[in-house]
Design a protein around this motif. Structure first.
Motif, PDB file in Angstrom:
ATOM      1  N   VAL A  28       0.819  -1.216   0.000  1.00  0.00           N
ATOM      2  CA  VAL A  28       0.000   0.000   0.000  1.00  0.00           C
ATOM      3  C   VAL A  28       0.858   1.274   0.000  1.00  0.00           C
ATOM      4  O   VAL A  28       0.346   2.368   0.262  1.00  0.00           O
ATOM      5  CB  VAL A  28      -1.011   0.037   1.177  1.00  0.00           C
ATOM      6  N   THR A  29       2.138   1.123  -0.288  1.00  0.00           N
ATOM      7  CA  THR A  29       2.998   2.311  -0.321  1.00  0.00           C
ATOM      8  C   THR A  29       3.833   2.409  -1.592  1.00  0.00           C
ATOM      9  O   THR A  29       4.064   3.511  -2.100  1.00  0.00           O
ATOM     10  CB  THR A  29       3.932   2.323   0.917  1.00  0.00           C
ATOM     11  N   LEU A  78       5.431   2.290   8.709  1.00  0.00           N
ATOM     12  CA  LEU A  78       4.062   2.635   9.106  1.00  0.00           C
ATOM     13  C   LEU A  78       3.126   2.779   7.917  1.00  0.00           C
ATOM     14  O   LEU A  78       3.393   3.550   6.999  1.00  0.00           O
ATOM     15  CB  LEU A  78       4.049   3.949   9.883  1.00  0.00           C
ATOM     16  N   THR A  79       2.046   2.044   7.965  1.00  0.00           N
ATOM     17  CA  THR A  79       0.917   2.368   7.104  1.00  0.00           C
ATOM     18  C   THR A  79       0.036   3.324   7.909  1.00  0.00           C
ATOM     19  O   THR A  79       0.252   3.523   9.103  1.00  0.00           O
ATOM     20  CB  THR A  79       0.077   1.118   6.782  1.00  0.00           C
ATOM     21  N   TYR A  80      -0.972   3.861   7.271  1.00  0.00           N
ATOM     22  CA  TYR A  80      -1.919   4.707   7.989  1.00  0.00           C
ATOM     23  C   TYR A  80      -2.520   3.953   9.173  1.00  0.00           C
ATOM     24  O   TYR A  80      -2.602   4.469  10.289  1.00  0.00           O
ATOM     25  CB  TYR A  80      -3.037   5.159   7.043  1.00  0.00           C
ATOM     26  N   LYS A  81      -2.931   2.725   8.886  1.00  0.00           N
ATOM     27  CA  LYS A  81      -3.578   1.912   9.926  1.00  0.00           C
ATOM     28  C   LYS A  81      -2.632   1.718  11.109  1.00  0.00           C
ATOM     29  O   LYS A  81      -3.028   1.849  12.263  1.00  0.00           O
ATOM     30  CB  LYS A  81      -3.954   0.563   9.315  1.00  0.00           C
ATOM     31  N   TYR A  83      -0.147   3.645  11.900  1.00  0.00           N
ATOM     32  CA  TYR A  83       0.091   4.935  12.556  1.00  0.00           C
ATOM     33  C   TYR A  83      -1.030   5.271  13.530  1.00  0.00           C
ATOM     34  O   TYR A  83      -0.774   5.622  14.685  1.00  0.00           O
ATOM     35  CB  TYR A  83       0.266   6.058  11.516  1.00  0.00           C
ATOM     36  N   VAL A  84      -2.277   5.164  13.076  1.00  0.00           N
ATOM     37  CA  VAL A  84      -3.357   5.540  14.001  1.00  0.00           C
ATOM     38  C   VAL A  84      -3.485   4.532  15.137  1.00  0.00           C
ATOM     39  O   VAL A  84      -3.876   4.888  16.249  1.00  0.00           O
ATOM     40  CB  VAL A  84      -4.732   5.780  13.305  1.00  0.00           C
ATOM     41  N   ASN A 150       4.840   9.551   3.237  1.00  0.00           N
ATOM     42  CA  ASN A 150       3.998   9.142   4.363  1.00  0.00           C
ATOM     43  C   ASN A 150       4.700   9.399   5.693  1.00  0.00           C
ATOM     44  O   ASN A 150       4.077   9.864   6.654  1.00  0.00           O
ATOM     45  CB  ASN A 150       3.610   7.670   4.225  1.00  0.00           C
ATOM     46  N   PHE A 154       3.157  11.791   8.570  1.00  0.00           N
ATOM     47  CA  PHE A 154       2.914  11.343   9.952  1.00  0.00           C
ATOM     48  C   PHE A 154       3.687  12.227  10.931  1.00  0.00           C
ATOM     49  O   PHE A 154       3.215  12.520  12.026  1.00  0.00           O
ATOM     50  CB  PHE A 154       3.313   9.871  10.125  1.00  0.00           C
TER      51      PHE A 154
ATOM     52  N   VAL B  60      -7.194  10.093  16.305  1.00  0.00           N
ATOM     53  CA  VAL B  60      -6.563   8.770  16.293  1.00  0.00           C
ATOM     54  C   VAL B  60      -7.436   7.725  16.999  1.00  0.00           C
ATOM     55  O   VAL B  60      -7.475   6.563  16.572  1.00  0.00           O
ATOM     56  CB  VAL B  60      -5.117   8.767  16.857  1.00  0.00           C
ATOM     57  N   ASP B  67     -10.752   1.894  11.215  1.00  0.00           N
ATOM     58  CA  ASP B  67      -9.890   1.020  10.424  1.00  0.00           C
ATOM     59  C   ASP B  67      -9.991  -0.423  10.908  1.00  0.00           C
ATOM     60  O   ASP B  67     -10.067  -1.351  10.113  1.00  0.00           O
ATOM     61  CB  ASP B  67      -8.425   1.489  10.488  1.00  0.00           C
ATOM     62  N   GLN B 140      -4.647   3.899   0.755  1.00  0.00           N
ATOM     63  CA  GLN B 140      -4.111   2.609   1.194  1.00  0.00           C
ATOM     64  C   GLN B 140      -5.208   1.548   1.321  1.00  0.00           C
ATOM     65  O   GLN B 140      -5.019   0.400   0.928  1.00  0.00           O
ATOM     66  CB  GLN B 140      -3.362   2.779   2.524  1.00  0.00           C
ATOM     67  N   THR B 143      -6.336   0.327  -2.027  1.00  0.00           N
ATOM     68  CA  THR B 143      -5.422  -0.562  -2.753  1.00  0.00           C
ATOM     69  C   THR B 143      -5.284  -1.880  -1.994  1.00  0.00           C
ATOM     70  O   THR B 143      -5.106  -2.920  -2.606  1.00  0.00           O
ATOM     71  CB  THR B 143      -4.028   0.063  -2.968  1.00  0.00           C
TER      72      THR B 143
END
Ligand SMILES: [Fe+2]
Ligand SMILES: [Fe+2]
Lengths: 336, 506
Positions: A28-29, A78-81, A83-84, A150, A154, B60, B67, B140, B143
């Protein structure tokens, strides 16, 4: 049958015939910035239109470039997921910290001297942190690979994180001690005209207009931010402890986790670039000759604010932690 | 839980505007990155006030939960046979969606990031930071889902690669999205991406498609896009305060022009993407509304309200060009896309079985006379085994603005255009072809932005595509023979109600 049968794909075709299946982070990156070095221009408009020129000049045209940026990985992956998820957990920790110190009415225990030090040193920090947030976003939007973009985005979010916790605590201290510190002016006035803040403001304002993507990255992540973070995460932590403000000290330690992540992706990126082209050391060092001293000058001028606290941190001590932070990151990045 | 409410401290975290001293405003906010349209100094932007407020910690905490739930739906479904059992037309709709939307969403993050750096008020920059994160999420997640389907549907590869190619739909998507956000300044982006596109069109795509997804039983896609929409509706709110500042400072005309420009462009690409999905690819029994009904309910109504609320006018082309196109434009595109199916990465579903034709005639009276007749001929050819007659030998003209094939003859046939001819425009000695008056108007607003661009057809005629044949062009577009679109149901629709060769009609 609606689709002709083909060999089952292991991954995206653009990632090649890989033996090792790429990680979810890579899937995903990788290769999202199809526009980097696109012919004849990044964007599907007139090749000479203003924003095409901007990217051609400041990104493709930057001296900080290698043949291929796609091999770079953020060590934190880190993906977004991720990271959060990570920051959700860290923010739960800080929520708990706030609860703990609010339960004992910690802000009410502030001495007048420490309240004054807090007001003059901590309260206006919102402004420079906001500039760091802006600058990270610029690095992110100009970076030649999503692996870099990314990480930079972040990092910008991490700046907002600490800014908001400072804003929150400013209000808490205002409620307990001095309502006047929870105003725009209490922060903007020193930021715009306080003597101690001007070198920092000058450094940050001029850094905002360093538009070459490589210079923007080096100025921020190797020059200015390490010095600034050393001041806010290390020197301020020590100052808070000396003045019996364990809450601020713990907050500083928490923020340094984010800063450490920034340092890790930064040094990995420089190392990656130097491996591909050792001559880039000169390019990075050339920029650092400008930005490292500016970072130090900014911190140095803040010395009097550290010295005014009831239990001070000496100006020289402050400068030394900032210098040490710069030396450390340059060494880790391989450009010392 | 921290004792103070967000509203107790929030202003301290956004009232971070200051007067620059060591660099000028023009240096720190150059026009190319942030066009102030004459509203100076920056202080005039400082009152920018977002209608929706969120803190980092709330963000967050919320996003982690969202998510976690969407990815867990995906992992449950990945182990089921749900995907295999989906209708082929619906699969085409999502293959098209992922290719055109996934990576552009990620790139919208660059536009958000530009607003986060070059937005002219700190509150705005903060909101744009959340927008940057949101779009990273959308890129993301959209995809990752197709990635998990690669072994079941190899065309899902296009979720990742479409924008790397010169496939004509990918060019149209890039041209639109670059104009809208990747190559747009912060102020225009707020109005064109967030106010025009996200509050209007993504609502249609995401809410409409989410409803359809649930109907057809695609829980994966349904969960995905409804979750995305909750982010969109938050960060889309950056448009409103930006429009307000333009209007308050006497620049309503600027806001109007920016909206009119991007509304038209968005409409054309959405007609192509969503129009086909809703009226042809979604199985008949699961269609809740026609595309036109969706447009009327979500887009027409919403924009008219928005125009009124902000003191803007309906776009100059509203009555004369936009509303009439609702009746014919996407039908013409559908016919073209199906006929030129080898040039797309999904399998177009003709969607014209007898029952579907009845539905189309009911929803679009006159459909049979205008479009049905072409499908009659195609059906005849297929039933006679003459598939080659249903495949292209030449290329259509392509609009130099929307980059979509020119389909004006169909509009003329439908009685909605005065002439079947496209718009021709000469600019500095070069001839440009436009599909419509508004596409030409957008070009004329700012020729320097568009003039040097060449369409697929310009490149074909200019010798850039070699060999200059259909197979040469398909290769140039990045389509391998296995990837070229085919009829989604292997022409089953043409034989419904007829005696199929070698088989008795049921
Ligand atoms: Fe999005
Ligand atoms: Fe057009």
């Amino acid at each position: 049958m609606t689709t002709m049968r083909r060999r089952k794909a292991r991954t995206w075709s653009l990632l090649g015939d890989v033996k090792r299946k790429p990680s979810a982070y890579e899937a995903v990156t990788a290769k999202f910035h199809y526009h980097f070095r696109r012919d004849p221009a990044p964007w599907e408009l007139d090749p000479e239109m203003a924003l095409n020129r901007w990217y051609l000049d400041h990104r493709e045209g930057s001296p900080f470039n290698v043949d291929d940026w796609e091999g770079y990985r953020d060590p934190a992956k880190l993906t977004y997921k991720d990271y959060v998820t990570l920051q959700h957990e860290r923010e739960l920790y800080v929520d708990g910290l706030v609860d703990r110190f609010e339960a004992v009415d910690h802000a009410a225990s502030y001495s007048d001297g420490w309240t004054a030090a807090f007001a003059s040193l901590v309260v206006p920090l919102r402004f420079p942190i906001h500039v760091l947030q802006m600058a990270s976003l610029y690095v992110g939007q100009m970076a030649p690979s999503s692996f870099i973009t990314n990480a930079a985005h972040f990092q910008a979010a991490d700046e907002m994180r600490r800014l908001q916790r400072i804003a929150y605590w400013t209000q808490v201290v205002a409620n307990a001690k001095d309502a006047s510190i929870a105003t725009t002016e209490a922060a903007r006035e020193p930021w715009e005209s306080g003597e101690a803040w001007q070198p920092l403001r000058e450094t940050l304002e001029t850094m905002l207009v360093a538009y070459d993507w490589g210079e923007a990255f080096v100025a921020l992540n190797l020059g200015v931010k390490p010095a600034f973070d050393a001041m806010t995460n290390v020197a301020l932590r020590d100052l808070a402890r000396r003045n019996e403000d364990e809450f601020i000290a713990l907050l500083c330690e928490e923020f340094d986790r984010d800063a450490a992540r920034s340092r890790a992706w930064t040094t990995a990126l420089v190392r990656y670039a130097l491996e591909r082209d050792p001559a880039l050391a000169d390019v990075v060092n050339g920029w650092l000759e400008t930005w490292a001293p500016k970072g130090i000058a900014a911190v140095e001028a803040m010395g009097p604010l550290f010295e005014q606290a009831p239990e001070p941190v000496a100006g020289e001590e402050l400068v030394e932690v900032a210098r040490e932070a710069q030396r450390e990151i340059a060494g880790a990045a391989g450009v010392a | 839980m921290p004792a103070l409410r967000r509203s107790d401290w929030y202003d301290l975290a956004r009232d971070l505007n200051w007067n620059l001293s060591y660099v000028t405003e023009d240096e720190a906010f150059p026009e190319v990155m942030s066009n102030n349209y004459g509203i100076t100094p920056n202080e005039k932007w400082w009152g920018w006030d977002e209608p929706y407020k969120v803190s980092y910690r709330e963000y967050v905490h919320n996003q982690h939960g969202k998510d976690a739930s969407v990815y867990s739906v995906n992992s449950v479904i990945a182990r089921s046979r749900m995907f295999e059992e989906l209708d082929p037309g619906w699969k085409s709709a999502i293959v098209a969606h992922y290719g055109a939307i996934a990576v552009p969403e990620y790139l919208a993050g660059l536009g958000e990031s530009r607003m986060g750096r070059f937005g002219r008020a700190a509150a705005w920059r903060n909101m744009a930071l959340f927008g940057t994160l949101d779009e990273t999420r959308h890129g993301q997640i959209q995809t990752y889902f197709p990635y998990t389907l690669l072994d079941k549907e190899p065309r899902m590869d296009w979720a990742h690669k479409a924008l790397h190619t010169n496939e004509w739909g990918a060019i149209a998507a890039r041209h639109l999205f670059d104009d809208m956000f990747t190559a747009n300044d912060a102020v225009s982006t707020a109005i064109q991406l967030t106010f025009t596109f996200e509050t209007g069109f993504t609502n249609l795509q995401f809410l409409g498609m989410a409803a359809d997804a649930m109907e057809v039983g695609d829980l994966d896609f349904g969960a995905l896009i409804s979750s995305i929409q909750t982010d969109e509706s938050r960060h889309a709110q950056q448009g409103e305060p930006t429009v307000k500042i333009l209007v308050e400072n006497g620049y309503a005309d600027v806001a109007q022009r920016l909206v009119d420009h991007m509304f038209w462009r968005s409409w054309h690409v959405f007609a192509l993407l969503t129009g086909l999905s809703m009226d042809y690819y979604t199985p008949l029994e699961h269609r809740s509304h026609s595309f036109k009904e969706f447009m009327q309910e979500w887009i027409v109504k919403q924009f008219l309200d928005q125009f009124r609320d902000f003191g803007l006018e309906p776009s100059w082309y509203w009555e004369s060009h936009f509303l009439p196109e609702l009746d014919w434009y996407h039908h013409a595109l559908h016919l073209g896309v199906w006929f030129w199916r080898p040039t797309v990465w999904w399998n177009p579903d003709a969607g014209v079985s007898p029952a579907e034709r009845e539905w189309l005639e009911e929803k679009y009276p006159g459909w049979n006379d205008t479009f049905g007749v072409y499908w009659d001929t195609i059906g005849d050819n297929l039933r006679r085994g003459e598939e080659t007659k249903t495949l292209p030998e030449t290329f259509p003209m392509v609009c130099n603005m929307c980059q979509i094939p020119v389909v004006t003859p169909a509009g003329f046939r439908a009685g909605k255009l005065e002439s079947p001819e496209p718009q021709i425009h000469i600019h500095e000695g070069r001839q440009y072809v436009f599909c419509s008056e508004p596409c030409k108007w957008v070009f004329q607003l700012n020729p320097a932005r568009f003039a040097g661009h060449t369409s697929v057809v310009d490149r074909f005629l200019g010798g850039e595509i070699q060999p200059p044949t259909i197979p040469g062009a398909l290769e140039w577009m990045g389509l391998s023979p296995e990837e070229m679109g085919q009829d989604a149901t292997n022409y089953a629709w043409a034989f419904e109600g007829f005696e199929a060769p070698g088989a008795a009609a049921s």
